[in-house]
Write a protein that holds these residues in place. Structure first.
Motif, PDB file in Angstrom:
ATOM      1  N   PRO A 216       1.559  27.320  28.225  1.00 12.75           N
ATOM      2  CA  PRO A 216       2.790  27.951  27.748  1.00 12.75           C
ATOM      3  C   PRO A 216       3.133  27.478  26.333  1.00 12.75           C
ATOM      4  CG  PRO A 216       3.298  26.202  29.311  1.00 12.75           C
ATOM      5  CD  PRO A 216       1.806  26.395  29.351  1.00 12.75           C
ATOM      6  N   ARG A 217       4.096  28.129  25.707  1.00  8.84           N
ATOM      7  CA  ARG A 217       4.418  27.848  24.309  1.00  8.84           C
ATOM      8  C   ARG A 217       4.974  26.445  24.082  1.00  8.84           C
ATOM      9  NH1 ARG A 217       3.462  32.294  21.531  1.00  8.84           N
ATOM     10  NH2 ARG A 217       3.596  34.319  22.581  1.00  8.84           N
ATOM     11  N   ILE A 218       5.410  25.797  25.145  1.00  9.17           N
ATOM     12  CA  ILE A 218       5.955  24.441  25.006  1.00  9.17           C
ATOM     13  C   ILE A 218       4.870  23.386  24.835  1.00  9.17           C
ATOM     14  CG2 ILE A 218       8.041  24.930  26.331  1.00  9.17           C
ATOM     15  CD1 ILE A 218       6.546  23.480  28.703  1.00  9.17           C
ATOM     16  N   ALA A 219       3.596  23.731  25.070  1.00  8.24           N
ATOM     17  CA  ALA A 219       2.513  22.734  25.091  1.00  8.24           C
ATOM     18  C   ALA A 219       2.047  22.425  23.676  1.00  8.24           C
ATOM     19  CB  ALA A 219       1.348  23.235  25.952  1.00  8.24           C
ATOM     20  N   THR A 220       2.868  21.654  22.958  1.00  8.47           N
ATOM     21  CA  THR A 220       2.612  21.387  21.544  1.00  8.47           C
ATOM     22  C   THR A 220       2.264  19.927  21.274  1.00  8.47           C
ATOM     23  OG1 THR A 220       5.020  21.227  21.240  1.00  8.47           O
ATOM     24  CG2 THR A 220       3.987  23.319  20.690  1.00  8.47           C
ATOM     25  N   GLY A 221       1.865  19.196  22.300  1.00 12.11           N
ATOM     26  CA  GLY A 221       1.346  17.845  22.104  1.00 12.11           C
ATOM     27  C   GLY A 221       2.365  16.847  21.580  1.00 12.11           C
ATOM     28  N   ASP A 222       3.651  17.065  21.871  1.00 15.46           N
ATOM     29  CA  ASP A 222       4.703  16.240  21.281  1.00 15.46           C
ATOM     30  C   ASP A 222       4.539  14.752  21.610  1.00 15.46           C
ATOM     31  OD1 ASP A 222       5.800  18.701  20.487  1.00 15.46           O
ATOM     32  OD2 ASP A 222       7.042  18.833  22.275  1.00 15.46           O
ATOM     33  N   GLY A 223       4.286  14.444  22.874  1.00 12.83           N
ATOM     34  CA  GLY A 223       4.202  13.044  23.284  1.00 12.83           C
ATOM     35  C   GLY A 223       3.053  12.307  22.619  1.00 12.83           C
ATOM     36  N   ILE A 224       1.886  12.937  22.586  1.00 10.65           N
ATOM     37  CA  ILE A 224       0.718  12.310  21.962  1.00 10.65           C
ATOM     38  C   ILE A 224       0.981  12.069  20.483  1.00 10.65           C
ATOM     39  CG2 ILE A 224      -1.731  12.608  21.418  1.00 10.65           C
ATOM     40  CD1 ILE A 224      -1.924  14.394  23.949  1.00 10.65           C
ATOM     41  N   ALA A 225       1.553  13.069  19.814  1.00 12.57           N
ATOM     42  CA  ALA A 225       1.830  12.948  18.376  1.00 12.57           C
ATOM     43  C   ALA A 225       2.848  11.845  18.105  1.00 12.57           C
ATOM     44  CB  ALA A 225       2.322  14.288  17.830  1.00 12.57           C
ATOM     45  N   CYS A 353      -6.277  19.001  27.816  1.00 10.55           N
ATOM     46  CA  CYS A 353      -6.612  17.912  26.909  1.00 10.55           C
ATOM     47  C   CYS A 353      -7.032  16.697  27.736  1.00 10.55           C
ATOM     48  CB  CYS A 353      -5.395  17.580  26.047  1.00 10.55           C
ATOM     49  SG  CYS A 353      -5.670  16.309  24.825  1.00 10.55           S
ATOM     50  N   CYS A 354      -8.329  16.370  27.714  1.00 13.27           N
ATOM     51  CA  CYS A 354      -8.827  15.267  28.541  1.00 13.27           C
ATOM     52  C   CYS A 354      -8.476  13.899  27.962  1.00 13.27           C
ATOM     53  CB  CYS A 354     -10.345  15.371  28.704  1.00 13.27           C
ATOM     54  SG  CYS A 354     -10.861  16.755  29.733  1.00 13.27           S
ATOM     55  N   GLY A 355      -8.247  13.837  26.645  1.00 11.99           N
ATOM     56  CA  GLY A 355      -7.827  12.586  26.028  1.00 11.99           C
ATOM     57  C   GLY A 355      -6.318  12.513  25.947  1.00 11.99           C
ATOM     58  N   GLY A 356      -5.833  11.550  25.155  1.00 10.94           N
ATOM     59  CA  GLY A 356      -4.395  11.414  24.986  1.00 10.94           C
ATOM     60  C   GLY A 356      -3.993   9.967  24.766  1.00 10.94           C
ATOM     61  N   ILE A 357      -2.815   9.620  25.231  1.00  4.25           N
ATOM     62  CA  ILE A 357      -2.272   8.267  25.066  1.00  4.25           C
ATOM     63  C   ILE A 357      -3.072   7.313  25.942  1.00  4.25           C
ATOM     64  CG2 ILE A 357      -0.222   6.808  25.312  1.00  4.25           C
ATOM     65  CD1 ILE A 357       1.374   9.579  25.248  1.00  4.25           C
ATOM     66  N   LYS A 358      -3.703   6.344  25.340  1.00  2.00           N
ATOM     67  CA  LYS A 358      -4.544   5.406  26.082  1.00  2.00           C
ATOM     68  C   LYS A 358      -3.667   4.521  26.966  1.00  2.00           C
ATOM     69  CE  LYS A 358      -7.992   1.724  25.415  1.00  2.00           C
ATOM     70  NZ  LYS A 358      -8.946   2.275  26.410  1.00  2.00           N
TER      71      LYS A 358
END
Length: 531
Positions: A216-225, A353-358
């Motif tokens: 959906p349009r909300i999936a903008t990677g905010d937390g990871i960024a 996204c298989c990666g992200g915040i370690k």
């Protein structure tokens, strides 16, 4: 605002954590912040189901573990795989107790599906809207607890650390600490400071960095960024999973997902010539892991000069199809496709996204008092390629583990003092929204054309050059204009694009979801790319 526990995101991970902590600590305050309606999450759009071993006569933990490791192509953390698979059944039973309904047969046993990469039928589902059903049940459960406050239509801007107290914070700073967040109330455009003892990032995925996505349009990677800007550790961002079978509708975004369970029930992929092409690519044919199927479809599309292939369901029992996949059937009919008579046009779309915040095995990030679970996190479960339907299970297990760890230490955590208010001095209202919307289109085009299913070194460098330019332009706009959700999301997506490209440049091999034609063979020791 002050709260004992702050949760960013209201999907399966965030809500599960909130309910567990509310049950255990009825006197502690819990705030959930989400930027859209409470139920508007990636969880809501999950179709296929949740992979779990709960029939020990036909299945086993060892089989599920092996399937996960094979799909992960040598990069899974085997200890984490063992944890998730073995703790999964108890976590699934909990959400059943909280009201989640999975389909059963006439004898009362659960119906179990089979998807790509799985050796057994182990996918629990609710028709073809499993995520919608899980989200419904969890929202209802969370609303039972008076100490859970849900603030919807709030966009989190930044994690508060020592940086905001005037200290220099770098990647090598040993004790970076999270004190809460700054959040923008989208209803009145007011920035609020929220202080918390412990913060849990459950902000979901980043599919909107690509032009075509099932997210959906909300999936903008905010937390990871945000975590990357706060100098937290991010890993494995090169592994973006493209779902092989999104419904092909030219110019439509997000794409409608045609769950892998359709192929698990017998659907066959065919090219424009009518050939069932998957046996040419893998012995598992249509039930090969997603990275294999997505690359095969991509190759067929390029070979035949088409924008899609077909999913053939005409030979399937249509009564069963309509019962198991009512929404897929209805969607196809709405655009003039009778599944019983016509094949469904499908093409790969960015999906997970298989990666992200370690994080470690308890969901702890590299920043003190900041935890992460769900799609925004990188636990080590998925490795180089997520096994179908493992993500919902991972979210449940790690939400529980975050709750266990935080419960033991929260009383020893104090609130930060003298955190400044958000500074808006020297900014003006943006004069042209086109500066934001056009940059977003450019980013999505660059990522789709240069950093898709198949990559090479030249494409990656071109992508990096263009992302650098977009970054510089957007940062200048961010410094000089007042905040808007569109600008904040663009800034986050540019960061996501950079992380994906940089990680892909560092990996000098093809492995799992990262396929680089300049480095086709796996080579050298297995390594995680951490930024």
């Amino acid at each position: 605002m002050k709260t004992d526990l702050l949760i960013i995101g209201s999907g399966i991970a965030g809500l599960t954590f909130a309910v567990k902590m509310a049950k255990r600590f009825p006197q502690k305050s819990i705030i959930i912040v989400t930027k859209a309606n409470t139920d508007e999450t990636n969880t809501k759009y999950a179709q296929g189901g949740i992979a779990v071993v709960n029939d020990m006569e036909r299945d086993s933990f060892s089989k599920h573990i092996e399937d996960t490791l094979v799909a992960g192509d040598g990069l899974c953390n085997e200890h984490v795989v063992d944890i998730v698979v073995k703790e999964g059944p108890e976590r699934v039973n909990e959400i059943i107790e909280w009201g989640t309904r999975f389909d059963k047969d006439v004898q009362g046993d659960y119906k179990r599906g089979k998807e790509g990469g799985h050796s057994e039928f182990r996918i629990l589902h609710h028709k073809d809207i499993t995520g919608f059903e899980i989200e419904r049940a969890l929202v209802a459960e969370a609303r039972k607890y008076a100490n859970i406050q849900i603030h919807d239509h709030w966009l989190v801007l930044d994690i508060i650390t020592q940086h905001h107290l005037g200290y220099l914070v770098t990647k090598s700073t040993p004790d970076i600490t999270c004190y809460g967040v700054y959040a923008l109330d989208l209803r009145d455009n007011r920035v609020e400071k929220i202080l918390a003892r412990c913060t849990v990032m459950a902000s979901g995925g980043a599919g909107q960095v690509y032009r075509t996505t099932t997210n959906p349009r909300i999936a903008t990677g905010d937390g990871i960024a945000m975590v990357y800007r706060a100098k937290g550790r991010i890993e494995s961002m090169e592994f973006i999973q493209f779902h092989p079978t999104a419904l092909y509708e030219a110019g439509v975004s997000p794409s409608f997902l045609v769950t892998e369970a359709v192929r698990g029930d017998g659907g066959i992929l065919r090219n424009k010539e009518g050939e069932a092409f998957m046996p040419r690519y893998d012995a598992r044919a249509d039930l090969a892991p997603r990275d294999v199927v997505a690359r095969a479809i991509d190759n067929e599309m390029k070979r035949t000069g088409t924008e899609h292939v077909y999913l053939d369901c005409r030979h399937m029992d249509m009564e069963h199809f309509r019962g198991h996949f009512p929404n897929i059937y209805a969607k196809c009919m709405s655009i003039g496709i009778d599944v019983a008579k016509q094949m469904i046009p499908v093409a790969p779309a960015a999906h997970y996204c298989c990666g992200g915040i370690k994080v470690d095995e308890w969901g702890r990030s590299s920043i003190l008092n900041l935890y992460a679970c769900g799609e925004c996190s990188s636990t080590g479960l998925h490795g180089a390629n997520r096994l179908a339907s493992n993500s919902l299970l991972e979210a449940l297990v790690f939400a529980h583990r975050c709750a266990v760890d935080i419960a033991e230490r929260i009383d020893g955590v104090s609130f930060a003092e003298e955190v400044p208010e958000w500074n808006t001095s020297g900014t003006n209202d943006p004069r042209e929204m086109i500066l934001i919307t056009q940059s977003l289109k450019e980013l999505q085009q660059v990522m789709s054309d240069y950093v898709g299913i198949v990559r090479n070194d030249i494409r990656l460098q071109r992508a990096m050059n263009r992302i650098d330019l977009l970054h510089n332009e957007t940062e200048e706009l961010y410094r000089s204009t007042t905040l808007s959700p569109q600008l904040c999301e663009l800034r986050n997506l540019i960061t996501i694009g950079y992380l994906v490209v940089r990680s892909a440049q560092f990996r000098k091999e093809s492995r799992g979801l990262h396929y680089n034609t300049d480095h086709p063979a796996k080579s050298g020791p297995v390594q995680q790319i951490v930024l």
